[in-house]
Design a protein around this motif. Structure first.
Motif, PDB file in Angstrom:
ATOM      1  N   PHE A  72      12.696  17.882   0.703  1.00 20.21           N
ATOM      2  CA  PHE A  72      12.707  19.294   0.202  1.00 20.21           C
ATOM      3  C   PHE A  72      13.023  19.392  -1.237  1.00 20.21           C
ATOM      4  CE2 PHE A  72      13.583  18.874   4.808  1.00 20.21           C
ATOM      5  CZ  PHE A  72      12.380  19.535   5.332  1.00 20.21           C
ATOM      6  N   VAL A  73      12.320  20.234  -1.956  1.00 19.93           N
ATOM      7  CA  VAL A  73      12.855  20.540  -3.276  1.00 19.93           C
ATOM      8  C   VAL A  73      12.908  22.163  -3.558  1.00 19.93           C
ATOM      9  CG1 VAL A  73      12.440  20.219  -5.861  1.00 19.93           C
ATOM     10  CG2 VAL A  73      12.161  18.284  -4.243  1.00 19.93           C
ATOM     11  N   GLU A  74      13.958  22.787  -3.605  1.00 23.46           N
ATOM     12  CA  GLU A  74      14.297  24.173  -3.781  1.00 23.46           C
ATOM     13  C   GLU A  74      13.748  24.405  -5.190  1.00 23.46           C
ATOM     14  OE1 GLU A  74      17.319  26.277  -1.944  1.00 23.46           O
ATOM     15  OE2 GLU A  74      18.022  24.251  -0.831  1.00 23.46           O
ATOM     16  N   ALA A 105       7.760  21.071   0.111  1.00 21.32           N
ATOM     17  CA  ALA A 105       8.013  20.266   1.330  1.00 21.32           C
ATOM     18  C   ALA A 105       7.156  19.191   1.438  1.00 21.32           C
ATOM     19  CB  ALA A 105       8.100  21.121   2.499  1.00 21.32           C
ATOM     20  N   TYR A 106       7.675  18.006   1.860  1.00 23.19           N
ATOM     21  CA  TYR A 106       6.899  16.914   2.136  1.00 23.19           C
ATOM     22  C   TYR A 106       6.690  16.238   3.498  1.00 23.19           C
ATOM     23  CZ  TYR A 106       7.374  17.151  -2.969  1.00 23.19           C
ATOM     24  OH  TYR A 106       7.121  17.729  -4.138  1.00 23.19           O
ATOM     25  N   ILE A 107       5.553  15.705   3.903  1.00 25.43           N
ATOM     26  CA  ILE A 107       5.532  15.020   5.016  1.00 25.43           C
ATOM     27  C   ILE A 107       4.291  14.102   5.112  1.00 25.43           C
ATOM     28  CG2 ILE A 107       3.653  16.831   5.955  1.00 25.43           C
ATOM     29  CD1 ILE A 107       4.615  16.562   8.847  1.00 25.43           C
ATOM     30  N   LEU A 108       4.782  12.922   5.649  1.00 28.31           N
ATOM     31  CA  LEU A 108       3.670  11.860   5.764  1.00 28.31           C
ATOM     32  C   LEU A 108       2.382  12.269   6.233  1.00 28.31           C
ATOM     33  CD1 LEU A 108       5.660   8.744   6.812  1.00 28.31           C
ATOM     34  CD2 LEU A 108       4.195   8.743   4.656  1.00 28.31           C
ATOM     35  N   LYS A 109       1.151  12.011   5.684  1.00 26.92           N
ATOM     36  CA  LYS A 109       0.022  12.271   6.023  1.00 26.92           C
ATOM     37  C   LYS A 109      -0.191  12.158   7.612  1.00 26.92           C
ATOM     38  CE  LYS A 109      -4.766  12.904   4.758  1.00 26.92           C
ATOM     39  NZ  LYS A 109      -6.024  12.263   4.089  1.00 26.92           N
ATOM     40  N   MET A 111       0.829  -1.153   0.079  1.00 29.97           N
ATOM     41  CA  MET A 111      -0.107   0.046   0.115  1.00 29.97           C
ATOM     42  C   MET A 111       0.862   1.216   0.020  1.00 29.97           C
ATOM     43  SD  MET A 111      -3.202   1.223   2.680  1.00 29.97           S
ATOM     44  CE  MET A 111      -4.046   2.613   2.492  1.00 29.97           C
ATOM     45  N   SER A 112       0.471   2.287  -0.922  1.00 27.67           N
ATOM     46  CA  SER A 112       1.474   3.284  -1.040  1.00 27.67           C
ATOM     47  C   SER A 112       1.269   4.537   0.119  1.00 27.67           C
ATOM     48  CB  SER A 112       1.138   4.161  -2.309  1.00 27.67           C
ATOM     49  OG  SER A 112       1.610   3.302  -3.576  1.00 27.67           O
ATOM     50  N   LEU A 113       2.264   5.006   0.555  1.00 32.75           N
ATOM     51  CA  LEU A 113       2.086   5.841   1.655  1.00 32.75           C
ATOM     52  C   LEU A 113       1.644   7.006   0.936  1.00 32.75           C
ATOM     53  CD1 LEU A 113       5.453   5.295   3.548  1.00 32.75           C
ATOM     54  CD2 LEU A 113       3.275   4.501   4.323  1.00 32.75           C
ATOM     55  N   VAL A 114       0.783   7.924   1.928  1.00 33.71           N
ATOM     56  CA  VAL A 114       0.441   9.050   1.351  1.00 33.71           C
ATOM     57  C   VAL A 114       0.981  10.465   2.065  1.00 33.71           C
ATOM     58  CG1 VAL A 114      -1.655  10.610   1.402  1.00 33.71           C
ATOM     59  CG2 VAL A 114      -1.952   8.319   1.063  1.00 33.71           C
ATOM     60  N   TYR A 115       1.323  11.245   1.403  1.00 28.18           N
ATOM     61  CA  TYR A 115       2.376  12.549   1.629  1.00 28.18           C
ATOM     62  C   TYR A 115       1.494  13.632   1.243  1.00 28.18           C
ATOM     63  CZ  TYR A 115       6.850  10.107   2.408  1.00 28.18           C
ATOM     64  OH  TYR A 115       7.786   9.379   3.061  1.00 28.18           O
ATOM     65  N   LEU A 116       1.989  14.739   2.165  1.00 30.57           N
ATOM     66  CA  LEU A 116       1.179  16.103   1.853  1.00 30.57           C
ATOM     67  C   LEU A 116       2.538  16.970   1.144  1.00 30.57           C
ATOM     68  CD1 LEU A 116      -0.762  16.852   4.940  1.00 30.57           C
ATOM     69  CD2 LEU A 116      -1.746  16.081   2.802  1.00 30.57           C
ATOM     70  N   GLU A 117       2.210  17.546   0.031  1.00 33.51           N
ATOM     71  CA  GLU A 117       3.028  18.416  -0.456  1.00 33.51           C
ATOM     72  C   GLU A 117       2.737  19.752  -0.116  1.00 33.51           C
ATOM     73  OE1 GLU A 117       4.766  18.366  -4.876  1.00 33.51           O
ATOM     74  OE2 GLU A 117       2.985  19.858  -4.710  1.00 33.51           O
ATOM     75  N   TYR A 118       3.660  20.335   0.690  1.00 35.75           N
ATOM     76  CA  TYR A 118       3.491  21.862   0.784  1.00 35.75           C
ATOM     77  C   TYR A 118       4.312  22.812  -0.200  1.00 35.75           C
ATOM     78  CZ  TYR A 118       0.864  21.543   5.215  1.00 35.75           C
ATOM     79  OH  TYR A 118      -0.100  21.278   6.101  1.00 35.75           O
ATOM     80  N   ASP A 119       3.737  23.570  -0.981  1.00 35.06           N
ATOM     81  CA  ASP A 119       4.245  24.484  -1.833  1.00 35.06           C
ATOM     82  C   ASP A 119       4.514  26.009  -1.394  1.00 35.06           C
ATOM     83  OD1 ASP A 119       5.171  26.027  -4.109  1.00 35.06           O
ATOM     84  OD2 ASP A 119       3.649  25.389  -5.503  1.00 35.06           O
ATOM     85  N   PHE A 120       5.784  26.128  -1.003  1.00 33.81           N
ATOM     86  CA  PHE A 120       5.896  27.692   0.030  1.00 33.81           C
ATOM     87  C   PHE A 120       6.377  28.448  -1.322  1.00 33.81           C
ATOM     88  CE2 PHE A 120       6.310  24.412   3.190  1.00 33.81           C
ATOM     89  CZ  PHE A 120       5.561  25.169   4.160  1.00 33.81           C
ATOM     90  N   LYS A 121       5.818  29.716  -1.207  1.00 28.37           N
ATOM     91  CA  LYS A 121       6.225  30.774  -1.950  1.00 28.37           C
ATOM     92  C   LYS A 121       7.024  31.759  -1.023  1.00 28.37           C
ATOM     93  CE  LYS A 121       3.976  29.170  -5.680  1.00 28.37           C
ATOM     94  NZ  LYS A 121       4.768  28.411  -6.500  1.00 28.37           N
TER      95      LYS A 121
END
Length: 277
Positions: free
Chosen positions: A34-36, A43-47, A1-11
């Motif tokens: 993190f990806v600049e 930025a990614y965090i496990l849900k 089962m795939s893990l679900v992540y939250l992606e935050y897009d910071f400006k």
């Protein structure tokens, strides 16, 4: 089962030093990767690790000198490949080491490292990883036992092995990092590197000539006594993941446990320091 992540897009405006500060704060709040980019940061965090108040704890967003806004969305773990492929460019460290993705062409360097980071941290692009790679290039490792603590992609362990290290262990508390390290170890024909999932509790009874720990200030301060206990006589401890203003606190803790500060590298206010016993 795939893990679900939250992606935050910071400006972010201006990008620096706000981006570096934000990465450091998010890392302590459970964000894993993190990806600049040109406008700021992904930025990614496990849900499962996320909580309603997580961003309320960010001090950098309250700084009047920075403009920071964000949106978020859910992503499946396997969708990460498309993100890092868009943003991952090869780097060269010290004219001797290249860190690249499988789809990049190799160039004539002594140490060619192929990394597929996925959700792991440590491609060499961040200042701390880059400086730790520099330290490894400047250190005699032939036949020495090495620990890569908080290994992320395993890139530091892989370069140490390519530099002639003997027994090499790579440890990360995150399962995805552990699995990614195993993949990258195989990809770079370094299959005798031993990867483990866990924290400093795994170090009981272990001894190393060289310990590499690129984590964050708080974990380093907590675990320095453990690292010292695992360091062979005449050993070397390399620490990174903290800012220049934290160097005194890190060095004081090392000195309290018998380590002598030798030198440090600095890049954009990040530090990678060398200690010996």
């Amino acid at each position: 089962m795939s893990l679900v992540y939250l992606e935050y897009d910071f400006k972010i405006n201006p990008l620096q030093p706000a981006t570096d500060i934000l990465i450091a704060e998010l890392g302590e709040l459970g964000f894993e990767s993190f990806v600049e980019n040109e406008t700021g940061l992904l930025a990614y965090i496990l849900k499962s690790e996320w909580r309603e108040s997580v961003l309320e704890e960010l001090f950098v967003t309250q700084n009047p000198n920075f403009e920071i806004s964000w949106t978020s969305k859910e992503i499946e773990q396997q969708n990460w490949n498309a993100e890092w492929e868009k943003n991952f460019h090869p780097i060269i460290v010290g004219d001797r080491c290249m860190v690249r993705a499988p789809f990049h062409e190799a160039v004539g360097v002594v140490y060619d490292i192929v990394i597929e980071p996925k959700m792991s941290f440590g491609t060499g692009h961040h200042e701390t990883t880059h400086m730790m790679l520099q330290h490894i290039l400047d250190t005699e490792l032939v036949g020495k036992s090495v620990l890569d603590m908080g290994c992320g992609t395993g890139v530091l362990a892989i370069l140490a092995k390519k530099r002639g290290a003997g027994d090499v262990d790579a440890i990360d508390i995150d399962e995805w990092c552990f699995l990614n390290t195993e993949e990258n170890v195989e990809r770079n024909n370094c299959s005798d590197i031993k990867a483990f999932q866990g924290d400093s509790d795994l170090l009981k009874g272990k001894k190393y000539n060289v310990i590499l720990a690129n984590i964050n200030r708080n974990i380093l301060l907590e675990d320095i006594p453990v690292y010292v206990d695992c360091l062979k006589k005449g050993g070397t401890l390399f620490l990174s993941g903290f800012y220049l203003e934290d160097l005194d606190a890190i060095s004081s803790k090392c000195a309290a446990y018998g380590l002598e500060f030798e030198k440090n590298l600095e890049k954009n206010n990040w530090v990678a320091a060398k200690y010996v016993n």
